[in-house]
Enzyme design. Structure first.
Site, PDB file in Angstrom:
ATOM      1  CB  CYS A   1     -19.441  31.587 109.383  1.00 46.49           C
ATOM      2  SG  CYS A   1     -19.861  30.822 110.958  1.00 46.49           S
TER       3      CYS A   1
ATOM      4  CD1 TRP B   1     -20.120  24.560 106.349  1.00 54.93           C
ATOM      5  CD2 TRP B   1     -20.991  24.927 108.371  1.00 54.93           C
ATOM      6  NE1 TRP B   1     -19.935  23.413 107.097  1.00 54.93           N
ATOM      7  CE2 TRP B   1     -20.453  23.614 108.339  1.00 54.93           C
ATOM      8  CE3 TRP B   1     -21.598  25.373 109.553  1.00 54.93           C
ATOM      9  CZ2 TRP B   1     -20.507  22.753 109.442  1.00 54.93           C
ATOM     10  CZ3 TRP B   1     -21.646  24.520 110.637  1.00 54.93           C
ATOM     11  CH2 TRP B   1     -21.121  23.227 110.578  1.00 54.93           C
ATOM     12  CG  HIS B   2     -24.449  27.637 110.853  1.00 51.45           C
ATOM     13  ND1 HIS B   2     -23.250  28.298 110.796  1.00 51.45           N
ATOM     14  CD2 HIS B   2     -24.457  26.994 112.045  1.00 51.45           C
ATOM     15  CE1 HIS B   2     -22.575  28.071 111.914  1.00 51.45           C
ATOM     16  NE2 HIS B   2     -23.275  27.287 112.684  1.00 51.45           N
ATOM     17  N   GLY B   3     -26.754  26.948 106.857  1.00 49.26           N
ATOM     18  CA  GLY B   3     -27.999  26.579 106.203  1.00 49.26           C
ATOM     19  C   GLY B   3     -28.293  27.420 104.981  1.00 49.26           C
TER      20      GLY B   3
ATOM     21  CG  PHE C   1     -26.487  23.265 110.667  1.00 49.36           C
ATOM     22  CD1 PHE C   1     -26.283  23.381 112.024  1.00 49.36           C
ATOM     23  CD2 PHE C   1     -27.512  23.991 110.092  1.00 49.36           C
ATOM     24  CE1 PHE C   1     -27.083  24.225 112.794  1.00 49.36           C
ATOM     25  CE2 PHE C   1     -28.319  24.837 110.856  1.00 49.36           C
ATOM     26  CZ  PHE C   1     -28.094  24.953 112.212  1.00 49.36           C
TER      27      PHE C   1
END
Lengths: 380, 465
Positions: free
Chosen positions: B323, B326-328, B465
Site C-alpha cells: 500500500c 503504491w503511493h510512491g 500517484f
C-alpha cells in the site's frame, strides 16, 4: 425546464464570483472589499515626472511611504545597511497579481538572511531611461549606495519621436517643484457618470474584479489572437505610408537610448551612488526563430512602427552599446541577456520573466551586488 | 487539465456532457466516454495514451480469453498471470525503476562501493497507479467469476479511461459500474444532473477554498522545515492533515459528481476519516476504494487474519508495505505504509481495550496517530521526516512564520470541519429531505470560480500517484 430557477442560479453564480474575487483580494492583498482598484492609482504625474503615490496599493503591489516598492524609509540609510535601488520598467516592477514577485524582491530574499541590505524598487511600467533621469532628482534623496539600471529598450521604437533630451542639470536650475497633478481617481471618474452609465454592462464589467481576473487568466487561441493582432497593427499603420515603418534598426533611436543611459549613469554617479547596468534580456533571438513569431506579433501591437526584424535586433544592438558605455564609464555590467536571451522557458512573453527567469536574474544581480558591496566595504 | 481549471469547467465538461446526452445508444456513449477519456488524458501527455491503450487492450483480451476458456483452469491461470504481470511490469518500470536504481546505488555507496547502475530519469505517466489497478482488478474479478467479461471493447475502454476517476481515483471496480455502463442508453439525465452538480460543486469548494488556502501556508512553512519551532512544526502538520483530506476528498466528490452527470454511480471514497476511533475504523473511512481493493486482492488472498498472530502480522506487513509502495517510489511511503500496518496489528491485539476508550479520547488519539503518519507521507525523504519528528517532540528553538495567526485559524476551522462537518453524500441521502437549494450551490460555485480564475493551477496531491 424551470427558467426562473436557472436564472436565479446564474445570478447567484455571478454574485458569488464577484464576492469571492473581492474577498480573496481582501484576504490575500488587503484590498478593501468595496473599491475598484486601478493601476493608475499608484502614480502621480508631477508635471512630466511620474512618481509613485505614498502608501498606494494595487492588487498585490504595495508602495511604501515614499511611493516605491520596498520597506518604509525612515531616514538616511544606516551605515552597515546599504540601500540598493532598482530602476527599470515593467520587467523590474513585477506582475501586479504576484505578491513580491519581482526579481528585486527575490534579490532581497536571497541576500537579507546573510547581510543587512535595504532593497528598494523604483521601477514603473513603461518607464524609459529618459523618464528615469527626470525622476532621479527625487530618488537620489533616498541616498542609495548602489543603483541597478535595467533598461527597457523597445519603447525607443515608439510611433512618436522621442521628447527632447532631458538634462539632469535642468533639475537644479528650476524652482521648487509645483504641486503634483493627481491622475483622475476612480471616485472622481465615478462622479462624472450618470446613473444610467453606472448600471451599463460595460461599467459593471469595468468595475468587476472577477472579470478582471478572467482577463488575466484566459488566453485566446492563437488563431484568434493572430487575427486580432493583425487587425490592431493594420489599424495603427492605416494613416502611415510604408516608409514610416522601421525596416532596419534606426540609428537615431539607438543613439538616443545610449545617450539616455549614459546620462542616467552620470546622474547616478554625480549623486554619489554606484550604478550597475544590466543588459535587457528577451525571449527571442536575432534573427528570430519560427516559435518567436507570436511574441514579435504581440510586441508589434505595442510598437507598430518597428518591423519584426527590427524588434528582434534592436535590443541586441542596444545591449552591445550598453557594454561599451559601461566599460567607458567604468561601471559594472551584468549581462543578463547573455544568460537568458533566447531561452523561452525563462520568459512569459517577449520581455517579462517567468519564475525561472526571475530566479536567474535575481542570482546574477545578487552576485553582482555582493561583489559591489564587498568592494565598497574594502575601499572604506 | 485539472477539474479546477477554466478550460475544464467551461469547455471540456460542457462539450463532453452535451454530446454524451445527444447520443442515443449505449455503444455510442461508450465510444464518446472513451474519446473524452483519452482527450482528457492526452492534455497531460499524449504519448502515454498509447500506454493506457495497451494496458486496456491486454486486459480486454484477457477477459475474452476467460470467456473462451471458461472451464479450463490451467489456461485460466495463465490468462490471469500473464496480463497482470505485463501490467505490473509496466507499472514497475515507469514508477519504480528509478527508485530501485537509486536504492541500489545508495546501498552500494553506503558500503563504500562505486555505484554500478546508471541513473534513470523516467517520466511517470500520470494516473498509471489508478488505471493499472482498474485493469488488474478486472482481470482478477473475471478469473474469480465475480464479473462476466465484457465483449464490448468500448465498454471496457470507457471504464478504464473514464475521465472522472482516471488520474486520481476513486478506484472503481468494473463490477461496481457494470450495470450503469450496460444501461447508459436509458440513464436518467435529469436525476443525475442536480445530484452530480451538487457533488461537484461541494468537492470543488473543498479543494479550492479549503485545501488550497491551507496549502499556501503549509508549502511555504515546510519548504523551510529546518527553521521551524516545535509549535510551528505541529501547526504545519495539522495544516497538512487537513489539506490532504480536503484535497483528496474534494477530488473524489468531484469524481462522483462527474460520474453522476454521465449516468454512472461511482462509489464514495471518504467517510469522515478523522472521526475514526481506531486504525481499522480509519481504513474503513479513508480512501475507501483503495483499502477495499488491497483487502480483497492482497490481504485476504494472503490469508488475512485467519491464522496465528505471526501469520496475521506477516500479511499486514506485506499488504501495507505494498500500500505504501503504491503511493510512491520513496522510502517515506513504505515507512508510512508499515507504520499503519503496525497500528492495525496493535489494534488487532488490543481491540478489546481500545474499544473501551471513550470517543472523546479515542477520536483525538486516532487523529494524532494519523497525523504522525502524515509526517512520512509529506516528507521528501527520511531525513526530513526524522527532523520533523525531532522538532515536534523536543523543544526546538526555531521560528514561527509571520502568517501563523491566519494559518492557525484556517487549520483549526478545517480540522473542526473535517471532524464535525457533514459529508457531501449525506446531503443526498434518500432518507433525508434536505437538498442544497440551487442558488446556494450557485453562490458556492461562484466563490470557487473567483479563486480558480485568479490563482495559479494547483494540481491535486494524489495526481503524483
Amino acid at each position: 425546464m424551470n427558467y426562473f430557477r436557472l436564472v436565479t442560479c446564474l445570478v447567484a453564480i455571478a454574485i458569488g464570483a464577484e464576492a469571492g474575487a473581492r474577498l480573496d483580494d481582501y484576504l490575500s492583498n488587503d484590498i478593501p472589499f468595496s473599491t475598484t482598484p486601478s493601476i493608475e492609482n499608484l502614480w502621480l504625474n508631477d508635471y512630466g515626472r511620474l512618481h509613485g503615490k505614498p502608501n498606494a496599493r494595487f492588487k498585490a503591489i504595495a508602495l511604501n511611504n515614499v511611493g516605491i516598492q520596498g520597506p518604509d524609509i525612515d531616514g538616511p540609510p544606516i551605515s552597515d545597511c546599504p540601500r540598493v535601488l532598482f530602476l527599470g520598467s515593467s520587467e523590474t516592477f513585477g506582475h501586479p497579481n504576484v505578491k513580491q514577485g519581482s526579481y528585486p524582491d527575490r534579490v532581497a530574499q536571497l541576500l537579507t538572511p546573510n547581510r543587512c541590505v535595504q532593497i528598494l524598487n523604483a521601477a514603473i511600467p513603461g518607464m524609459t531611461a529618459g523618464a528615469m533621469i527626470k525622476s532621479w532628482d527625487s530618488l537620489s534623496t533616498l541616498q542609495p549606495q548602489v543603483v541597478f539600471i535595467y533598461p527597457s529598450t523597445l519603447f525607443y521604437l515608439s510611433a512618436k519621436d522621442p521628447k527632447p533630451r532631458f538634462s539632469p542639470k535642468q533639475v537644479i536650475m528650476t524652482s521648487p517643484p509645483l504641486p503634483p497633478q493627481p491622475l483622475p481617481t476612480p471616485a472622481a471618474a465615478e462622479a462624472m457618470r450618470t446613473s444610467l452609465e453606472i448600471l451599463s454592462i460595460g461599467t459593471l464589467l469595468e468595475n468587476s474584479r472577477f472579470y478582471d481576473r478572467l482577463k488575466d487568466t484566459i488566453e485566446l487561441p492563437d488563431v484568434i489572437q493572430r487575427q486580432r493582432d493583425a487587425q490592431n497593427i493594420a489599424r495603427q499603420l492605416k494613416n502611415h505610408d510604408a516608409s514610416w515603418v522601421f525596416t532596419s534598426v534606426p540609428d537615431t533611436r539607438l543613439q538616443r537610448v545610449c545617450e539616455d543611459i549614459s546620462d542616467l549613469i552620470d546622474a547616478v554617479k554625480a549623486s554619489g551612488a554606484m550604478p550597475i547596468l544590466l543588459s535587457q534580456a528577451i525571449r527571442i533571438t536575432s534573427p528570430s526563430r519560427p516559435e518567436d513569431e507570436p511574441d514579435l506579433r504581440a510586441m508589434r501591437v505595442i510598437v507598430p512602427r518597428a518591423s519584426e526584424p527590427v524588434l528582434a535586433e534592436f535590443p541586441y544592438r542596444a545591449n552591445y552599446a550598453f557594454r561599451r558605455i559601461a566599460a567607458e564609464k567604468h561601471v559594472q555590467f551584468v549581462d543578463t541577456a547573455a544568460e537568458l536571451s533566447g531561452r523561452r522557458e525563462d520568459f512569459v512573453d517577449m520581455v517579462h520573466f517567468s519564475p525561472e527567469g526571475r530566479e536567474v536574474v535575481a542570482h546574477l544581480v545578487s552576485d553582482a551586488l555582493t561583489v559591489a558591496l564587498d568592494a565598497a566595504t574594502k575601499e572604506h | 487539465m485539472l477539474f479546477n481549471s477554466l478550460i475544464f469547467l467551461f469547455l471540456f465538461l460542457p462539450v463532453a456532457y452535451v454530446v454524451f446526452w445527444a447520443l442515443r445508444t449505449t455503444a455510442l456513449r461508450h465510444i464518446w466516454l472513451t474519446i473524452t477519456g483519452y482527450a482528457f488524458y492526452s492534455y497531460w501527455d499524449a504519448r502515454f495514451c498509447l500506454l493506457m491503450a495497451f494496458s486496456t487492450l491486454v486486459s480486454y483480451c484477457a477477459g475474452l480469453a476467460f470467456l473462451r476458456w471458461e472451464e479450463d483452469s490451467k489456461k485460466r491461470k495463465i490468462i490471469l498471470i500473464v496480463p497482470i504481470t505485463m501490467d505490473l511490469l509496466l507499472l514497475g518500470f515507469f514508477k519504480y525503476a528509478g527508485f530501485a536504481v537509486r536504492s541500489v546505488n545508495e546501498t552500494l555507496a553506503f558500503m563504500h562501493f562505486e555505484p554500478i547502475m546508471p541513473v534513470l530519469d523516467i517520466i511517470l505517466p500520470i494516473g498509471i497507479s489508478f488505471y493499472t489497478f482498474h485493469t488488474i482488478s478486472y482481470i482478477v474479478d473475471c478469473y474469480r467469476g465475480v464479473v462476466k467479461p465484457t465483449r464490448s471493447l468500448f465498454e471496457f475502454s470507457a471504464y478504464v479511461s473514464l475521465f472522472s476517476q482516471l488520474v486520481a481515483g476513486p478506484i472503481v471496480r468494473f463490477r461496481q459500474i457494470e450495470k450503469d455502463l450496460e444501461s447508459l442508453a436509458t440513464a436518467d439525465r435529469v436525476a443525475g444532473l442536480y445530484e452530480g452538480i451538487s457533488f461537484f460543486v461541494f468537492g470543488l469548494a473543498e479543494k479550492v477554498l479549503v485545501a488550497d488556502s491551507i496549502a499556501l501556508h503549509v508549502d511555504e512553512w515546510l519548504s523551510n522545515y529546518e527553521k521551524l519551532s516545535t509549535a510551528a512544526a505541529w501547526l504545519a502538520m495539522f495544516g497538512y492533515t487537513s489539506q490532504l483530506y480536503f484535497d483528496f476528498c474534494g477530488y473524489s466528490s468531484m469524481a462522483v459528481g462527474l460520474g453522476l452527470m454521465f449516468g454512472l454511480r461511482i462509489p464514495q471514497n471518504f467517510n469522515s476519516p478523522y472521526r475514526s476511533r481506531d486504525p481499522s475504523d480509519f481504513w474503513r473511512r479513508w480512501h475507501i476504494s483503495l483499502s477495499m481493493c488491497i483487502r480483497d486482492y492482497i490481504y485476504i488472498p494472503l490469508g488475512g487474519s485467519r491464522g496465528t498472530p505471526l501469520f496475521t502480522i506477516r500479511n499486514l506487513v506485506i499488504t501495507m508495505f505494498l500500500c505504501g509502495l503504491w503511493h510512491g517510489a520513496n522510502t517515506t511511503f513504505i515507512v508510512w505504509g508499515l507504520y499503519h500496518g503496525a497500528l492495525l496489528f496493535i489494534y488487532r491485539i488490543t481491540f478489546k481495550q481500545w474499544d473501551k476508550i471513550p470517543s472523546l479520547v479515542a477520536v483525538p488519539l486516532m487523529l494524532l496517530l494519523a497525523l504522525l503518519g502524515w509526517v512520512f507521507f509529506r516528507a521528501t525523504d527520511l531525513s526530513m521526516a526524522i527532523h520533523m519528528f525531532i522538532t515536534m517532540f523536543s523543544p526546538a528553538h526555531g521560528t514561527i512564520p509571520d502568517d501563523w495567526s491566519i494559518f492557525l485559524v484556517l487549520t483549526v476551522s478545517a480540522t473542526l470541519l473535517s471532524i464535525f462537518g457533514p459529508n457531501v453524500f449525506e446531503f443526498h441521502d434518500r432518507r433525508s429531505a434536505v437538498q442544497t437549494p440551487g442558488p446556494i450551490l450557485g453562490l458556492i460555485f461562484g466563490l470557487t470560480l473567483a479563486v480558480v480564475a485568479g490563482s495559479r493551477e494547483s494540481p491535486f496531491l494524489y495526481f503524483q500517484f
